[in-house]
Write a protein that holds these residues in place. Structure first.
Motif, PDB file in Angstrom:
ATOM      1  N   PHE A  11      50.948  38.446  52.775  1.00 52.58           N
ATOM      2  CA  PHE A  11      50.771  38.602  50.937  1.00 52.58           C
ATOM      3  C   PHE A  11      51.290  40.422  50.416  1.00 52.58           C
ATOM      4  N   ALA A  12      51.683  41.076  51.686  1.00 51.82           N
ATOM      5  CA  ALA A  12      52.112  41.957  51.822  1.00 51.82           C
ATOM      6  C   ALA A  12      52.769  42.408  50.309  1.00 51.82           C
ATOM      7  N   GLY A  13      52.361  42.949  49.519  1.00 51.24           N
ATOM      8  CA  GLY A  13      52.752  44.064  48.588  1.00 51.24           C
ATOM      9  C   GLY A  13      52.664  42.581  46.824  1.00 51.24           C
ATOM     10  N   LYS A  14      51.672  41.600  47.496  1.00 51.61           N
ATOM     11  CA  LYS A  14      51.625  40.872  46.701  1.00 51.61           C
ATOM     12  C   LYS A  14      49.646  41.629  45.823  1.00 51.61           C
ATOM     13  N   THR A  15      49.752  40.412  44.372  1.00 52.79           N
ATOM     14  CA  THR A  15      48.057  41.366  44.156  1.00 52.79           C
ATOM     15  C   THR A  15      47.518  38.924  43.455  1.00 52.79           C
ATOM     16  N   VAL A  16      46.325  39.100  44.314  1.00 48.94           N
ATOM     17  CA  VAL A  16      45.347  37.914  44.249  1.00 48.94           C
ATOM     18  C   VAL A  16      44.739  38.584  43.407  1.00 48.94           C
ATOM     19  N   ILE A  17      44.092  37.912  42.105  1.00 46.45           N
ATOM     20  CA  ILE A  17      43.146  37.734  41.033  1.00 46.45           C
ATOM     21  C   ILE A  17      41.690  36.772  41.613  1.00 46.45           C
ATOM     22  N   VAL A  18      40.762  37.446  42.488  1.00 49.74           N
ATOM     23  CA  VAL A  18      39.559  36.360  42.715  1.00 49.74           C
ATOM     24  C   VAL A  18      38.735  36.066  41.869  1.00 49.74           C
ATOM     25  N   THR A  19      38.138  34.901  41.135  1.00 53.53           N
ATOM     26  CA  THR A  19      37.227  34.867  40.094  1.00 53.53           C
ATOM     27  C   THR A  19      36.356  34.727  41.452  1.00 53.53           C
ATOM     28  N   GLY A  20      34.947  35.209  40.558  1.00 54.72           N
ATOM     29  CA  GLY A  20      32.765  34.667  41.364  1.00 54.72           C
ATOM     30  C   GLY A  20      33.368  35.307  43.109  1.00 54.72           C
ATOM     31  N   LEU A  36      45.723  39.490  55.072  1.00 55.45           N
ATOM     32  CA  LEU A  36      46.858  38.826  55.104  1.00 55.45           C
ATOM     33  C   LEU A  36      48.034  40.056  53.891  1.00 55.45           C
ATOM     34  N   GLY A  37      47.251  41.635  53.513  1.00 57.83           N
ATOM     35  CA  GLY A  37      47.965  42.691  52.708  1.00 57.83           C
ATOM     36  C   GLY A  37      48.202  42.382  51.166  1.00 57.83           C
ATOM     37  N   ALA A  38      47.004  41.271  50.919  1.00 55.38           N
ATOM     38  CA  ALA A  38      47.255  41.055  49.250  1.00 55.38           C
ATOM     39  C   ALA A  38      45.873  42.420  48.767  1.00 55.38           C
ATOM     40  N   ASP A  39      46.688  42.859  47.788  1.00 51.82           N
ATOM     41  CA  ASP A  39      46.010  43.357  46.807  1.00 51.82           C
ATOM     42  C   ASP A  39      45.261  42.892  46.135  1.00 51.82           C
ATOM     43  N   VAL A  40      43.500  42.887  46.428  1.00 49.18           N
ATOM     44  CA  VAL A  40      43.341  41.923  45.487  1.00 49.18           C
ATOM     45  C   VAL A  40      42.013  42.734  45.107  1.00 49.18           C
ATOM     46  N   ALA A  41      42.203  41.776  43.359  1.00 47.12           N
ATOM     47  CA  ALA A  41      41.116  42.306  42.172  1.00 47.12           C
ATOM     48  C   ALA A  41      39.986  41.114  42.309  1.00 47.12           C
ATOM     49  N   LEU A  42      38.738  41.784  42.579  1.00 48.20           N
ATOM     50  CA  LEU A  42      37.396  40.913  42.210  1.00 48.20           C
ATOM     51  C   LEU A  42      36.716  40.893  40.988  1.00 48.20           C
ATOM     52  N   ILE A  43      36.682  39.760  41.048  1.00 45.62           N
ATOM     53  CA  ILE A  43      36.592  39.500  39.145  1.00 45.62           C
ATOM     54  C   ILE A  43      34.780  38.635  39.549  1.00 45.62           C
ATOM     55  N   GLY A  44      34.186  39.030  38.610  1.00 43.86           N
ATOM     56  CA  GLY A  44      32.808  38.483  38.702  1.00 43.86           C
ATOM     57  C   GLY A  44      31.532  39.613  38.006  1.00 43.86           C
ATOM     58  N   ARG A  45      30.721  38.825  37.647  1.00 44.84           N
ATOM     59  CA  ARG A  45      29.377  39.334  36.521  1.00 44.84           C
ATOM     60  C   ARG A  45      28.234  40.460  36.973  1.00 44.84           C
ATOM     61  N   ASN A  46      28.497  40.488  38.239  1.00 44.84           N
ATOM     62  CA  ASN A  46      27.258  40.977  38.858  1.00 44.84           C
ATOM     63  C   ASN A  46      28.238  42.308  39.425  1.00 44.84           C
ATOM     64  N   PRO A  47      28.574  43.684  39.015  1.00 39.89           N
ATOM     65  CA  PRO A  47      28.621  44.505  39.519  1.00 39.89           C
ATOM     66  C   PRO A  47      28.792  45.259  41.232  1.00 39.89           C
ATOM     67  N   GLU A  48      27.162  44.703  41.348  1.00 46.64           N
ATOM     68  CA  GLU A  48      26.925  45.221  42.637  1.00 46.64           C
ATOM     69  C   GLU A  48      27.086  44.156  43.793  1.00 46.64           C
ATOM     70  N   LYS A  49      27.089  42.946  43.373  1.00 47.97           N
ATOM     71  CA  LYS A  49      28.316  42.396  44.644  1.00 47.97           C
ATOM     72  C   LYS A  49      29.693  42.344  45.094  1.00 47.97           C
ATOM     73  N   LEU A  50      29.798  43.037  43.790  1.00 42.92           N
ATOM     74  CA  LEU A  50      31.565  43.093  44.032  1.00 42.92           C
ATOM     75  C   LEU A  50      31.942  44.322  44.752  1.00 42.92           C
ATOM     76  N   GLU A  51      30.824  45.783  44.032  1.00 41.00           N
ATOM     77  CA  GLU A  51      31.096  46.684  44.772  1.00 41.00           C
ATOM     78  C   GLU A  51      31.063  46.518  46.602  1.00 41.00           C
ATOM     79  N   THR A  52      29.847  45.377  46.655  1.00 46.03           N
ATOM     80  CA  THR A  52      29.031  44.957  48.579  1.00 46.03           C
ATOM     81  C   THR A  52      30.867  44.941  49.045  1.00 46.03           C
TER      82      THR A  52
END
Length: 287
Positions: A11-20, A36-52
């Motif tokens: 997934f190099a050069g690809k962007t994937v959103i993962v909710t939850g 696998l090389g993706a840029d991952v956009a982490l989405i969720g309601r808890n900022p602390e968990k996402l940052e972890t």
């Protein structure tokens, strides 16, 4: 590092959103995609968990960014998808994993409780998919994977979730047809009983039930987060380029148990656990 069965750089050069993406299957999937090389956009309601999770991925050499969001609100969903595009410049995949429910018989579910679960497990997924489609995929193609559940033949004790998940399967099949001319594939993954952190969110009285679930699975065990993630990654990958409108079950054949056929008695089947940061749920680890 994550021990994925897929080739490095897939997934190099690809962007994937993962909710939850802050816990459980979402966290595991985010790790595998980043490995696998993706840029991952982490989405969720808890900022602390996402940052972890973001920090974990960065420590492992991957790329991820956090986008706190309640997917049940249309305006914020559209705004957040725009922010993902501003950050990464593209959206190649969406993993609609965010969800949640609480145990209760139908007669005890209030309207507020019903609507909260349906908005999280169905409406939110629709809003995310629609925003990603309109803002990027309609012109550039892409792949969407909706996470549902083992709701075949009804979901006693969680009828609100079962109804929402069934609706998401139907949405998956409809979107696969309507968006096919834009080269957008839409599929679903239906996990069965998975040893994930979500098991620790259920009330104490369900502890004994959770510990006996493996006995009802023909493969003789619970599934692992990495086994669900592998199914998601496959559907996002070029190997699934002719797969759309499908729901892939990851459940050890549990829904296939029949009253007229004895449960197979055998040693638990071998498991695949590529997630180097996996943690056994407390409910399964406690004496």
């Amino acid at each position: 590092m994550y021990r994925s069965v897929f080739r490095d750089g897939l997934f190099a050069g690809k962007t994937v959103i993962v909710t939850g993406g802050g816990s459980g299957i979402g966290r595991c999937t985010a790790h595998e995609l980043a490995a696998l090389g993706a840029d991952v956009a982490l989405i969720g309601r808890n900022p602390e968990k996402l940052e972890t999770v973001r920090a974990e991925i960065a420590e492992d050499g991957g790329s991820a960014a956090c986008f706190p969001l309640d997917i049940r609100e249309e305006g914020p969903v559209e705004e957040t998808v725009g922010r993902v595009l501003e950050r990464f410049g593209r959206i190649d995949g969406l993993v609609n994993n965010a969800g949640g429910q609480f145990p209760a018989p139908l007669a005890a579910i209030s309207l507020k409780g019903w609507e909260a679960v349906v908005k999280t497990n169905l409406t939110g997924g629709f809003l995310m998919a629609k925003a990603c489609f309109l803002r990027w995929m309609a012109e550039n193609g892409g792949s969407i994977v909706n996470i549902v559940a083992d709701m075949w033949h009804g979901m006693p004790g969680m009828g609100h979730s079962g109804a929402a998940r069934a609706g998401m399967v139907n949405f998956t099949e409809t979107a696969a047809l309507e968006w096919a001319p834009c080269h957008v594939r839409v599929n679903a993954v239906a996990p069965g009983w998975i040893a994930s952190s979500g098991m620790d969110k259920y009330p104490p009285h369900m502890k004994d039930t959770i510990r006996t679930l493996a006995a009802s699975v023909p493969l003789g065990r619970l599934g692992l987060e990495a086994e669900v993630s592998a199914a998601i990654v496959f559907l996002l990958s070029p190997a699934a380029s002719f797969v759309s409108g499908s729901t892939l079950r990851v459940d050890g054949a549990a829904p296939n148990v029949k009253p007229n056929w004895p449960m197979p008695k055998a040693k638990p089947a071998p498991a695949f656990d590529g997630f180097h940061r996996a943690v056994t749920p407390r409910v399964l680890a406690e004496d």
